[in-house]
Design a protein around this motif. Structure first.
Motif, mmCIF file in Angstrom:
data_model
loop_
_atom_site.group_PDB
_atom_site.id
_atom_site.type_symbol
_atom_site.label_atom_id
_atom_site.label_comp_id
_atom_site.label_asym_id
_atom_site.label_seq_id
_atom_site.Cartn_x
_atom_site.Cartn_y
_atom_site.Cartn_z
ATOM 1 N N ASP A 68 43.367 74.221 8.545
ATOM 2 C CA ASP A 68 43.498 72.956 7.818
ATOM 3 C C ASP A 68 44.933 72.736 7.358
ATOM 4 N N ALA A 69 45.583 73.798 6.897
ATOM 5 C CA ALA A 69 46.972 73.666 6.466
ATOM 6 C C ALA A 69 47.855 73.193 7.617
ATOM 7 N N ILE A 70 47.619 73.735 8.806
ATOM 8 C CA ILE A 70 48.408 73.343 9.972
ATOM 9 C C ILE A 70 48.216 71.860 10.283
ATOM 10 N N LEU A 71 46.965 71.434 10.365
ATOM 11 C CA LEU A 71 46.697 70.051 10.764
ATOM 12 C C LEU A 71 47.120 69.060 9.673
ATOM 13 N N GLU A 72 46.927 69.433 8.407
ATOM 14 C CA GLU A 72 47.349 68.536 7.333
ATOM 15 C C GLU A 72 48.871 68.470 7.247
ATOM 16 N N TYR A 73 49.547 69.562 7.506
ATOM 17 C CA TYR A 73 51.017 69.545 7.537
ATOM 18 C C TYR A 73 51.511 68.582 8.606
ATOM 19 N N LEU A 74 50.929 68.641 9.779
ATOM 20 C CA LEU A 74 51.360 67.747 10.856
ATOM 21 C C LEU A 74 51.096 66.292 10.492
ATOM 22 N N ASP A 75 49.998 66.040 9.781
ATOM 23 C CA ASP A 75 49.760 64.686 9.268
ATOM 24 C C ASP A 75 50.878 64.264 8.312
ATOM 25 N N GLU A 76 51.231 65.163 7.406
ATOM 26 C CA GLU A 76 52.201 64.817 6.364
ATOM 27 C C GLU A 76 53.595 64.534 6.921
ATOM 28 N N ILE A 77 53.954 65.201 8.022
ATOM 29 C CA ILE A 77 55.278 64.942 8.595
ATOM 30 C C ILE A 77 55.232 63.821 9.629
ATOM 31 N N GLY A 78 54.063 63.203 9.790
ATOM 32 C CA GLY A 78 53.943 62.084 10.707
ATOM 33 C C GLY A 78 53.957 62.469 12.168
ATOM 34 N N ALA A 79 53.528 63.674 12.478
ATOM 35 C CA ALA A 79 53.508 64.138 13.865
ATOM 36 C C ALA A 79 52.211 63.696 14.538
ATOM 37 N N GLY A 80 52.300 62.758 15.448
ATOM 38 C CA GLY A 80 51.136 62.299 16.188
ATOM 39 C C GLY A 80 50.219 61.423 15.373
ATOM 40 N N ALA A 81 49.069 61.130 15.962
ATOM 41 C CA ALA A 81 48.082 60.282 15.297
ATOM 42 C C ALA A 81 47.509 60.997 14.074
ATOM 43 N N PRO A 82 47.285 60.290 12.971
ATOM 44 C CA PRO A 82 46.761 60.946 11.768
ATOM 45 C C PRO A 82 45.324 61.418 11.950
ATOM 46 N N LEU A 83 45.005 62.529 11.311
ATOM 47 C CA LEU A 83 43.645 63.057 11.326
ATOM 48 C C LEU A 83 42.944 62.855 9.991
ATOM 49 N N LEU A 84 43.668 62.336 9.008
ATOM 50 C CA LEU A 84 43.076 62.020 7.718
ATOM 51 C C LEU A 84 43.065 60.511 7.518
ATOM 52 N N PRO A 85 42.010 59.979 6.885
ATOM 53 C CA PRO A 85 41.915 58.531 6.660
ATOM 54 C C PRO A 85 42.989 58.027 5.703
ATOM 55 N N GLY A 86 43.010 56.703 5.512
ATOM 56 C CA GLY A 86 44.100 56.091 4.771
ATOM 57 C C GLY A 86 43.933 56.019 3.271
ATOM 58 N N THR A 87 42.692 56.123 2.750
ATOM 59 C CA THR A 87 42.493 55.966 1.313
ATOM 60 C C THR A 87 42.254 57.318 0.652
ATOM 61 N N PRO A 88 42.584 57.443 -0.646
ATOM 62 C CA PRO A 88 42.406 58.736 -1.319
ATOM 63 C C PRO A 88 40.978 59.260 -1.260
ATOM 64 N N ARG A 89 39.992 58.387 -1.482
ATOM 65 C CA ARG A 89 38.615 58.873 -1.481
ATOM 66 C C ARG A 89 38.177 59.300 -0.085
ATOM 67 N N ALA A 90 38.578 58.541 0.908
ATOM 68 C CA ALA A 90 38.216 58.907 2.286
ATOM 69 C C ALA A 90 38.896 60.206 2.695
ATOM 70 N N ARG A 91 40.143 60.391 2.277
ATOM 71 C CA ARG A 91 40.830 61.650 2.590
ATOM 72 C C ARG A 91 40.159 62.816 1.876
ATOM 73 N N ALA A 92 39.785 62.597 0.604
ATOM 74 C CA ALA A 92 39.122 63.661 -0.149
ATOM 75 C C ALA A 92 37.796 64.043 0.510
ATOM 76 N N ARG A 93 37.058 63.047 0.948
ATOM 77 C CA ARG A 93 35.778 63.331 1.609
ATOM 78 C C ARG A 93 36.002 64.083 2.915
ATOM 79 N N ALA A 94 37.013 63.685 3.678
ATOM 80 C CA ALA A 94 37.303 64.372 4.932
ATOM 81 C C ALA A 94 37.675 65.830 4.684
ATOM 82 N N ARG A 95 38.485 66.060 3.657
ATOM 83 C CA ARG A 95 38.872 67.437 3.328
ATOM 84 C C ARG A 95 37.645 68.247 2.888
ATOM 85 N N ALA A 96 36.778 67.648 2.080
ATOM 86 C CA ALA A 96 35.581 68.349 1.612
ATOM 87 C C ALA A 96 34.672 68.712 2.783
#
Length: 211
Positions: A68-96
């Motif tokens: 998860d750390a690897i994939l979330e890091y790549l999201d945070e640096i904008g590498a490729g298509a995002p794997l986490l949704p755009g809103t805080p609640r949706a991201r929190a649910r995806a992480r959970a």
């Protein structure tokens, strides 16, 4: 991002390595994959990745373990298509959901590995896995993916675990639900998952199972 920018240390049978491969593919990234030098957990490998675990990502000297750390890091640096949704609640649910797959469902499935090619599965081990599958069903939304209309972070793990469940159901003759459909049908994830299914089949045969 070029293939030489990302190096993934991985082993063929690891469910978490499959998860990261799927995530990288869904992001549209290229990567170089290498086995851990000296083998998983070796002193040689720990000189690169102190945890000695797989998967691990190396990018320009930056070393990161944990899927998860690897994939979330790549999201945070904008590498490729995002794997986490755009809103805080949706991201929190995806992480959970991703954490549930990683810390509840996958360990319950892995607990059955000891019985592949050997003794019958104890009822309590089987029931624990079935309980987690029931919980996953309750947590999942109406769409084909845990992440919503398209595959997201939690689906990367579930796609990989689904292949493990398919192998276990087959070789242990357990009535487990087939969760492989969405992953295998996806044009990007599917090839990686079919390869992983073959690796798991070979592993089970090596343990003496009629896979």
């Amino acid at each position: 991002m070029a293939a030489t920018d990302l190096t993934l240390y991985a082993t063929p049978v690891s469910v978490y390595c499959c998860k990261v491969r799927v995530g990288l593919a869904l992001k549209g990234l290229d990567w170089t994959e290498l086995p851990p030098p000296g083998g998983y957990g070796s002193a040689e490998y720990r000189e690169i990745v102190p945890q000695g675990t797989v998967p691990a990502l190396v990018q320009e000297g930056f070393v990161l373990a944990e899927s998860d750390a690897i994939l979330e890091y790549l999201d945070e640096i904008g590498a490729g298509a995002p794997l986490l949704p755009g809103t805080p609640r949706a991201r929190a649910r995806a992480r959970a959901l991703s954490r549930f797959v990683d810390t509840r469902l996958e360990p319950a499935a892995r607990a059955l590995f000891a019985f592949v090619g050997g003794a019958p599965v104890p009822g309590d081990r089987r029931d624990a896995l079935l309980r987690h599958l029931d919980t996953l069903s309750a947590l999942a939304g109406p769409g084909p993916y845990l992440g919503g209309d398209g595959p997201a972070l939690p689906d990367c793990g579930l796609f990989a675990v689904a292949e493990v469940l398919a192998m276990l159901g087959r070789v242990l003759r357990l009535p487990l639900p087939d969760l492989t459909g969405p992953g295998r049908a996806h044009p990007v994830a599917g090839p990686h998952l079919r390869t992983y299914a073959g690796v798991l089949t070979d592993w089970a045969k090596g343990k003496g199972a009629a896979a």
